[in-house]
Scaffold this active site. Structure first.
Site, PDB file in Angstrom:
ATOM      1  CB  ALA A 172     -10.690  12.347  -0.517  1.00  0.00           C
TER       2      ALA A 172
ATOM      3  CG  HIS B 226     -11.988  20.657  -2.355  1.00  0.00           C
ATOM      4  ND1 HIS B 226     -11.768  19.394  -2.852  1.00  0.00           N
ATOM      5  CD2 HIS B 226     -11.270  20.755  -1.222  1.00  0.00           C
ATOM      6  CE1 HIS B 226     -10.949  18.737  -2.041  1.00  0.00           C
ATOM      7  NE2 HIS B 226     -10.624  19.553  -1.048  1.00  0.00           N
TER       8      HIS B 226
ATOM      9  CG  ASN C 158      -3.062  18.955  -5.074  1.00  0.00           C
ATOM     10  OD1 ASN C 158      -2.114  19.368  -4.423  1.00  0.00           O
ATOM     11  ND2 ASN C 158      -2.916  18.050  -6.027  1.00  0.00           N
TER      12      ASN C 158
ATOM     13  NE  ARG D 232      -4.191  30.039 -25.085  1.00  0.00           N
ATOM     14  CZ  ARG D 232      -3.367  29.146 -25.622  1.00  0.00           C
ATOM     15  NH1 ARG D 232      -2.123  29.495 -25.920  1.00  0.00           N
ATOM     16  NH2 ARG D 232      -3.770  27.918 -25.857  1.00  0.00           N
TER      17      ARG D 232
ATOM     18  CG  ASP E 278       2.621  14.517  -0.623  1.00  0.00           C
ATOM     19  OD1 ASP E 278       2.770  15.217  -1.651  1.00  0.00           O
ATOM     20  OD2 ASP E 278       1.594  13.834  -0.412  1.00  0.00           O
ATOM     21  N   GLY E 279       5.840  15.162  -2.346  1.00  0.00           N
ATOM     22  CA  GLY E 279       6.352  14.506  -3.537  1.00  0.00           C
ATOM     23  C   GLY E 279       5.293  13.772  -4.327  1.00  0.00           C
TER      24      GLY E 279
ATOM     25  CG  HIS F 158      -0.991  16.082  -2.519  1.00  0.00           C
ATOM     26  ND1 HIS F 158      -0.660  15.049  -1.676  1.00  0.00           N
ATOM     27  CD2 HIS F 158      -2.349  16.215  -2.455  1.00  0.00           C
ATOM     28  CE1 HIS F 158      -1.770  14.573  -1.125  1.00  0.00           C
ATOM     29  NE2 HIS F 158      -2.800  15.261  -1.577  1.00  0.00           N
TER      30      HIS F 158
ATOM     31  CG  ASP G  34      -4.969  17.163   2.697  1.00  0.00           C
ATOM     32  OD1 ASP G  34      -5.910  17.198   3.517  1.00  0.00           O
ATOM     33  OD2 ASP G  34      -5.138  16.882   1.491  1.00  0.00           O
TER      34      ASP G  34
ATOM     35  CB  ALA H 148      -7.913   9.801  -0.323  1.00  0.00           C
TER      36      ALA H 148
END
Length: 382
Positions: A144, A199, A223, A231, A252-253, A255, A277, A312
């Site tokens: 995001a 990222h 993430n 591998r 949070d269930g 991510h 986050d 996001a």
């Protein structure tokens, strides 16, 4: 005013002590113990934890969030009023201290926001400094963040942001695969700031090279990065294998599947930091929001870039992260450490994240179901 809390399970620093008590004062934790020894300790206010929070009440250190973007309808990018409102909401959920994460923006705008967070840090209110999540990210794993605003981590750009933060920039997330990425890690670390890998499209070897260069955190592990393949272990495999590295998890269930939370905690004991986050919708309602320059739609508590499936941020609070992590099978002391002692260690703050004499008197009283009953900051009820 001093506050003595007794008859609670004390969960701190990997321990779970039954029938414990703690003395909180504005100067710090003055004493702690177990059993009836509290009766000989003078205090202005005495609280029976069972009366206040029910059978099975437990007391933990105040939670520390290394990575969150806002809440209560506002973003940490939006200025003092939004910061105070978001902090008040998260504080009510046990987060007594937080590093404020700033999303990618034009460089001078990010500098202005870092300077504002510096002012808020000096003013107190539980603000520990800033985390710059951008603009030095990989466009292919931008999540995001606005791709047009991303840029390579040049020495001048890094120095500009560090200078603006006036000693309060705590963490910078970097993609080591960006041009000059490893040199940027070294520059950040040399400035006394936590360098985090995130990222990124880096493979295992490049991520390991970033950790050898001094990076010590993996930003929201799993993430916005290559996955853990049998591998091609990628950044997650490199981080799990390196005792120097702490992995942020967003429990949070959404991510992460709970199995991943449990597996990561087992694979890296003492090296997990539960972060939120959280974006503006945390503690607020579903609807339309923005993250930086991007539109976000929140439905059923899940934030996604409008018109896409891209997550996001979250609407998470740290007490919910605690419940989710324990429900996933992580032992309670380890889950509490991931909210307290481990993030404090990332920040080199030995005075935070533990219920020990001399530590800052931040504490959270929880009911047996791990919901928050009361919160203290510097020994004061909030």
């Amino acid at each position: 005013m001093s506050v003595l809390i007794h008859s609670a399970r004390l969960v701190s620093a990997g321990r779970d002590d039954a029938d414990g008590w703690v003395l909180l004062t504005p100067a710090g934790i003055g004493a702690r113990g177990t059993g009836p020894t509290w009766r000989s300790v003078a205090a202005d206010l005495v609280i029976d934890a069972v009366d206040a929070a029910g059978p099975g009440a437990l007391l933990t250190p105040g939670f520390i969030d290394l990575h969150g973007h806002g809440g209560a309808g506002g973003s940490y990018d939006d200025g003092p009023a939004a910061i105070r409102a978001a902090r008040a909401m998260h504080r009510a959920h046990g987060t007594t201290r937080a590093v404020l994460s700033l999303v990618t923006a034009p460089l001078e705008e990010m500098a202005r926001r870092a300077a504002l967070v510096a002012e808020m840090t000096r003013a107190g209110e539980g603000v520990l400094g800033s985390h710059l999540e951008g603009p030095f990210l990989d466009a292919g794993h931008k999540g995001a963040h606005a791709s047009a605003l991303l840029q390579p981590p040049s020495p001048a750009a890094i120095e500009r942001l560090i200078e603006a933060g006036a000693g309060t920039v705590r963490q910078i997330t970097l993609a080591p695969d960006a041009p000059g990425g490893l040199d940027a890690v070294r520059q950040v670390v040399a400035a006394g700031i936590v360098a985090a890998v995130g990222h990124t499209g880096a493979d295992r070897d490049l991520a390991a090279a970033a950790f050898d260069a001094g990076a010590t955190v993996l930003t929201h592990a799993f993430n916005a990065m290559p996955g853990l393949h049998h591998r091609a272990p990628g950044p997650v495999g490199a981080a799990l294998s390196d005792e120097r590295v702490v992995l942020e998890l967003i429990a949070d269930g959404v991510h992460l599947h709970p199995d991943i939370v449990r597996i990561a905690a087992a694979a890296a004991p003492g090296r997990i930091a539960l972060v939120t986050d959280a974006m503006a919708a945390a503690g607020a309602s579903d609807g339309d929001y923005t993250i930086g320059a991007l539109a976000v739609t929140v439905r059923d508590g899940v934030a996604r870039l409008t018109g896409t499936d891209t997550i996001a941020g979250s609407t998470l609070t740290q007490d919910t992260a605690l419940r989710t992590t324990v429900a996933a099978g992580v032992p309670l002391p380890a889950a509490v450490d991931a909210l307290t002692r481990t993030p404090a260690r990332v920040l080199a703050r030995a005075d935070l994240g533990r219920l020990e004499v001399g530590a800052v008197a931040d504490a959270v009283l929880l009911r047996a179901d791990l919901t928050v009953a009361r919160v203290w900051v510097d020994g004061r009820t909030v």
